[in-house]
Scaffold this motif. Structure first.
Motif, PDB file in Angstrom:
ATOM      1  N   GLU A 123      34.836  17.511  17.624  1.00  0.00           N
ATOM      2  CA  GLU A 123      35.976  17.547  16.550  1.00  0.00           C
ATOM      3  C   GLU A 123      36.247  19.427  15.244  1.00  0.00           C
ATOM      4  OE1 GLU A 123      37.015  14.403  13.179  1.00  0.00           O
ATOM      5  OE2 GLU A 123      35.290  13.644  14.007  1.00  0.00           O
ATOM      6  N   SER A 124      36.329  18.997  14.538  1.00  0.00           N
ATOM      7  CA  SER A 124      36.695  20.342  13.202  1.00  0.00           C
ATOM      8  C   SER A 124      35.474  19.769  11.697  1.00  0.00           C
ATOM      9  CB  SER A 124      38.168  20.797  13.175  1.00  0.00           C
ATOM     10  OG  SER A 124      38.406  19.345  11.924  1.00  0.00           O
ATOM     11  N   LEU A 125      34.860  20.548  11.303  1.00  0.00           N
ATOM     12  CA  LEU A 125      34.567  20.227  10.291  1.00  0.00           C
ATOM     13  C   LEU A 125      35.016  19.903   9.665  1.00  0.00           C
ATOM     14  CD1 LEU A 125      32.344  23.914   9.638  1.00  0.00           C
ATOM     15  CD2 LEU A 125      31.176  21.374  10.714  1.00  0.00           C
ATOM     16  N   GLU A 126      36.545  20.577   8.738  1.00  0.00           N
ATOM     17  CA  GLU A 126      37.458  19.162   8.203  1.00  0.00           C
ATOM     18  C   GLU A 126      37.566  18.198   8.261  1.00  0.00           C
ATOM     19  OE1 GLU A 126      41.505  20.099   5.995  1.00  0.00           O
ATOM     20  OE2 GLU A 126      39.955  21.935   6.319  1.00  0.00           O
ATOM     21  N   SER A 127      38.013  18.050   9.922  1.00  0.00           N
ATOM     22  CA  SER A 127      38.389  16.099   9.893  1.00  0.00           C
ATOM     23  C   SER A 127      37.072  15.342  10.194  1.00  0.00           C
ATOM     24  CB  SER A 127      38.558  16.823  11.631  1.00  0.00           C
ATOM     25  OG  SER A 127      37.693  17.061  12.524  1.00  0.00           O
ATOM     26  N   PHE A 128      35.899  16.180   9.950  1.00  0.00           N
ATOM     27  CA  PHE A 128      34.899  14.985  10.471  1.00  0.00           C
ATOM     28  C   PHE A 128      34.213  14.902   8.897  1.00  0.00           C
ATOM     29  CE2 PHE A 128      30.224  13.894  10.004  1.00  0.00           C
ATOM     30  CZ  PHE A 128      30.164  13.202  10.759  1.00  0.00           C
ATOM     31  N   TYR A 129      35.035  15.879   7.766  1.00  0.00           N
ATOM     32  CA  TYR A 129      34.855  15.078   6.634  1.00  0.00           C
ATOM     33  C   TYR A 129      35.743  13.749   5.789  1.00  0.00           C
ATOM     34  CZ  TYR A 129      34.033  16.276   1.519  1.00  0.00           C
ATOM     35  OH  TYR A 129      33.571  15.750   0.245  1.00  0.00           O
ATOM     36  N   ASN A 130      36.685  13.533   6.910  1.00  0.00           N
ATOM     37  CA  ASN A 130      37.338  12.111   6.842  1.00  0.00           C
ATOM     38  C   ASN A 130      38.246  11.840   5.507  1.00  0.00           C
ATOM     39  OD1 ASN A 130      38.686  10.386   7.679  1.00  0.00           O
ATOM     40  ND2 ASN A 130      37.103   9.911   8.557  1.00  0.00           N
ATOM     41  N   PHE A 131      38.586  13.117   4.480  1.00  0.00           N
ATOM     42  CA  PHE A 131      38.952  13.262   3.698  1.00  0.00           C
ATOM     43  C   PHE A 131      40.418  11.777   3.250  1.00  0.00           C
ATOM     44  CE2 PHE A 131      41.574  12.765  -0.610  1.00  0.00           C
ATOM     45  CZ  PHE A 131      40.461  12.351  -1.673  1.00  0.00           C
ATOM     46  N   SER A 132      39.493  10.715   2.689  1.00  0.00           N
ATOM     47  CA  SER A 132      40.964   9.510   2.746  1.00  0.00           C
ATOM     48  C   SER A 132      41.587   9.391   1.259  1.00  0.00           C
ATOM     49  CB  SER A 132      40.238   8.388   3.148  1.00  0.00           C
ATOM     50  OG  SER A 132      41.434   7.297   2.426  1.00  0.00           O
ATOM     51  N   SER A 133      42.930   9.393   1.622  1.00  0.00           N
ATOM     52  CA  SER A 133      43.806   9.467  -0.432  1.00  0.00           C
ATOM     53  C   SER A 133      43.665   8.107  -0.942  1.00  0.00           C
ATOM     54  CB  SER A 133      45.269  10.065  -0.059  1.00  0.00           C
ATOM     55  OG  SER A 133      45.995   9.133   1.407  1.00  0.00           O
ATOM     56  N   SER A 134      43.435   6.833   0.266  1.00  0.00           N
ATOM     57  CA  SER A 134      43.223   5.690   0.059  1.00  0.00           C
ATOM     58  C   SER A 134      42.081   5.678  -0.982  1.00  0.00           C
ATOM     59  CB  SER A 134      43.324   4.719   1.200  1.00  0.00           C
ATOM     60  OG  SER A 134      42.311   4.856   2.349  1.00  0.00           O
ATOM     61  N   ASN A 135      41.209   6.136  -1.185  1.00  0.00           N
ATOM     62  CA  ASN A 135      40.042   5.988  -1.575  1.00  0.00           C
ATOM     63  C   ASN A 135      39.382   7.246  -2.418  1.00  0.00           C
ATOM     64  OD1 ASN A 135      38.608   7.105   0.573  1.00  0.00           O
ATOM     65  ND2 ASN A 135      37.013   5.842   0.932  1.00  0.00           N
ATOM     66  N   TYR A 136      40.251   8.022  -2.493  1.00  0.00           N
ATOM     67  CA  TYR A 136      40.356   8.842  -2.605  1.00  0.00           C
ATOM     68  C   TYR A 136      38.557   9.660  -1.972  1.00  0.00           C
ATOM     69  CZ  TYR A 136      44.329   9.339  -4.979  1.00  0.00           C
ATOM     70  OH  TYR A 136      45.526   8.953  -5.349  1.00  0.00           O
ATOM     71  N   SER A 137      38.060   9.865  -1.782  1.00  0.00           N
ATOM     72  CA  SER A 137      36.900  10.388  -0.539  1.00  0.00           C
ATOM     73  C   SER A 137      36.227  10.174   0.563  1.00  0.00           C
ATOM     74  CB  SER A 137      35.466   8.820  -0.436  1.00  0.00           C
ATOM     75  OG  SER A 137      35.667   7.793  -2.194  1.00  0.00           O
ATOM     76  N   ALA A 138      34.956  11.254   0.537  1.00  0.00           N
ATOM     77  CA  ALA A 138      34.655  11.265   1.775  1.00  0.00           C
ATOM     78  C   ALA A 138      34.545  10.131   3.354  1.00  0.00           C
ATOM     79  CB  ALA A 138      33.413  12.312   1.993  1.00  0.00           C
ATOM     80  N   ASN A 139      35.205  10.391   4.291  1.00  0.00           N
ATOM     81  CA  ASN A 139      34.138   9.004   4.814  1.00  0.00           C
ATOM     82  C   ASN A 139      33.566   9.632   6.335  1.00  0.00           C
ATOM     83  OD1 ASN A 139      35.048   6.384   3.861  1.00  0.00           O
ATOM     84  ND2 ASN A 139      37.019   8.214   3.806  1.00  0.00           N
ATOM     85  N   THR A 140      32.467  10.221   6.315  1.00  0.00           N
ATOM     86  CA  THR A 140      31.697  10.936   6.781  1.00  0.00           C
ATOM     87  C   THR A 140      30.729   9.709   7.828  1.00  0.00           C
ATOM     88  OG1 THR A 140      30.099  11.980   5.956  1.00  0.00           O
ATOM     89  CG2 THR A 140      31.350  12.755   6.459  1.00  0.00           C
ATOM     90  N   GLY A 141      30.635   8.060   6.892  1.00  0.00           N
ATOM     91  CA  GLY A 141      29.722   7.594   7.315  1.00  0.00           C
ATOM     92  C   GLY A 141      27.860   7.810   6.415  1.00  0.00           C
ATOM     93  N   TYR A 142      27.645   9.226   5.981  1.00  0.00           N
ATOM     94  CA  TYR A 142      26.721   9.182   4.867  1.00  0.00           C
ATOM     95  C   TYR A 142      27.032   9.318   3.789  1.00  0.00           C
ATOM     96  CZ  TYR A 142      25.816  10.831  10.319  1.00  0.00           C
ATOM     97  OH  TYR A 142      25.632  10.357  11.853  1.00  0.00           O
ATOM     98  N   GLU A 143      28.121   8.960   3.036  1.00  0.00           N
ATOM     99  CA  GLU A 143      27.982   8.956   1.732  1.00  0.00           C
ATOM    100  C   GLU A 143      26.578   8.149   1.221  1.00  0.00           C
ATOM    101  OE1 GLU A 143      30.863  11.077   3.520  1.00  0.00           O
ATOM    102  OE2 GLU A 143      31.250   8.890   4.096  1.00  0.00           O
ATOM    103  N   LEU A 144      26.290   7.856  -0.203  1.00  0.00           N
ATOM    104  CA  LEU A 144      25.189   7.352  -0.016  1.00  0.00           C
ATOM    105  C   LEU A 144      25.445   6.824  -2.045  1.00  0.00           C
ATOM    106  CD1 LEU A 144      21.785   7.802   0.977  1.00  0.00           C
ATOM    107  CD2 LEU A 144      23.983   6.344   1.359  1.00  0.00           C
ATOM    108  N   ALA A 145      25.727   5.358  -2.831  1.00  0.00           N
ATOM    109  CA  ALA A 145      26.218   5.311  -4.090  1.00  0.00           C
ATOM    110  C   ALA A 145      24.576   6.633  -5.015  1.00  0.00           C
ATOM    111  CB  ALA A 145      25.455   4.262  -4.252  1.00  0.00           C
ATOM    112  N   ASN A 146      24.982   7.191  -5.986  1.00  0.00           N
ATOM    113  CA  ASN A 146      25.123   7.690  -6.818  1.00  0.00           C
ATOM    114  C   ASN A 146      23.980   9.298  -6.484  1.00  0.00           C
ATOM    115  OD1 ASN A 146      26.283   6.045  -8.720  1.00  0.00           O
ATOM    116  ND2 ASN A 146      24.108   4.826  -9.196  1.00  0.00           N
ATOM    117  N   GLN A 147      23.930   9.675  -5.395  1.00  0.00           N
ATOM    118  CA  GLN A 147      23.295   9.900  -4.559  1.00  0.00           C
ATOM    119  C   GLN A 147      24.187  11.784  -4.188  1.00  0.00           C
ATOM    120  OE1 GLN A 147      20.212   9.914  -1.757  1.00  0.00           O
ATOM    121  NE2 GLN A 147      19.393   7.730  -2.374  1.00  0.00           N
TER     122      GLN A 147
END
Length: 226
Positions: free
Chosen positions: A39-63
């Motif tokens: 898919e495109s780079l932007e769509s993989f970032y998968n920003f969601s307005s419900s949690n105002y966050s990226a949703n790639t699956g690789y996000e980590l708390a305080n990192q």
């Protein structure tokens, strides 16, 4: 005539090998591999307005989590994502220097409500991210025009970020941490033609190269018999 033909075949082999070699991606002296996405780079970032966050699956708390990906058009992108589920509220300020490429996407694309500041400078960008608890901020850097480039991050403020992980991926897309640091200050990223003590990955020989090698062997054997 025979001698010229033999030299031409050898030159073709060398050229084929050089065209099939790949530049290495280096992060703080460690070679990493990109994730292949369909898919495109932007769509993989998968920003969601419900949690105002990226949703790639690789996000980590305080990192700060970084990784490379190549999209469905084989375009290379660098992801830098701050925070994630369970994170404290954060404020990160850093200078981004690069001799190639540009920022193509910034987390929370609604400019009217975003408190982030991304300013172009003579050497790259000055970036200031402010985000709430359990959320992320981040960017995608892409549009590299060459195969060899340098990229550096210099941090001035890292409130809410206490460590840094850069991921690498195997051929099956399984991730692992290639670089980790509990000090987030300066990060060096580059693409080079060769890495010290680390060979560059070279793709399997192409059909044309195999044909050229076969022809050279046949010619050499006939020459010995004549």
């Amino acid at each position: 005539m025979k001698n010229k033909f033999f030299k031409a075949v050898l030159a073709f082999c060398v050229l084929s090998a050089s065209l099939n070699s790949n530049a290495a991606l280096i992060v703080d002296g460690v070679e990493v591999e990109a994730l292949e996405i369909n898919e495109s780079l932007e769509s993989f970032y998968n920003f969601s307005s419900s949690n105002y966050s990226a949703n790639t699956g690789y996000e980590l708390a305080n990192q700060l989590v970084g990784f490379f990906a190549t999209d469905s058009t084989d375009t290379l992108g660098l992801y830098l994502i701050f925070g994630g589920p369970g994170s404290d509220a954060g404020n990160v300020n850093f200078d981004l220097s690069a001799n190639d490429g540009e920022i193509i996407y910034v987390d929370d694309p609604n400019a009217a409500t975003r408190s982030d500041t991304v300013l172009a400078t003579s050497t790259g960008y000055s970036v200031d991210f402010i985000y709430g608890a359990n959320r992320t901020d981040g960017l995608i850097f892409s549009n590299f025009t060459g195969d060899v480039w340098d990229f550096a991050l210099s941090f001035n403020e890292t409130l809410g970020i206490d460590s840094f992980s850069f991921l690498t991926f195997d051929d099956s897309g399984v991730d692992s941490v290639a670089v980790f640091s509990d000090v987030v200050d300066n990060i060096s990223i580059s693409s080079v033609s060769s890495a010290p003590n680390s060979p560059i990955a070279v793709s399997a020989p192409t059909t044309l190269m195999i044909l050229a090698l076969s022809l050279s062997c046949i010619f050499a054997s006939r020459r010995k018999l004549s």
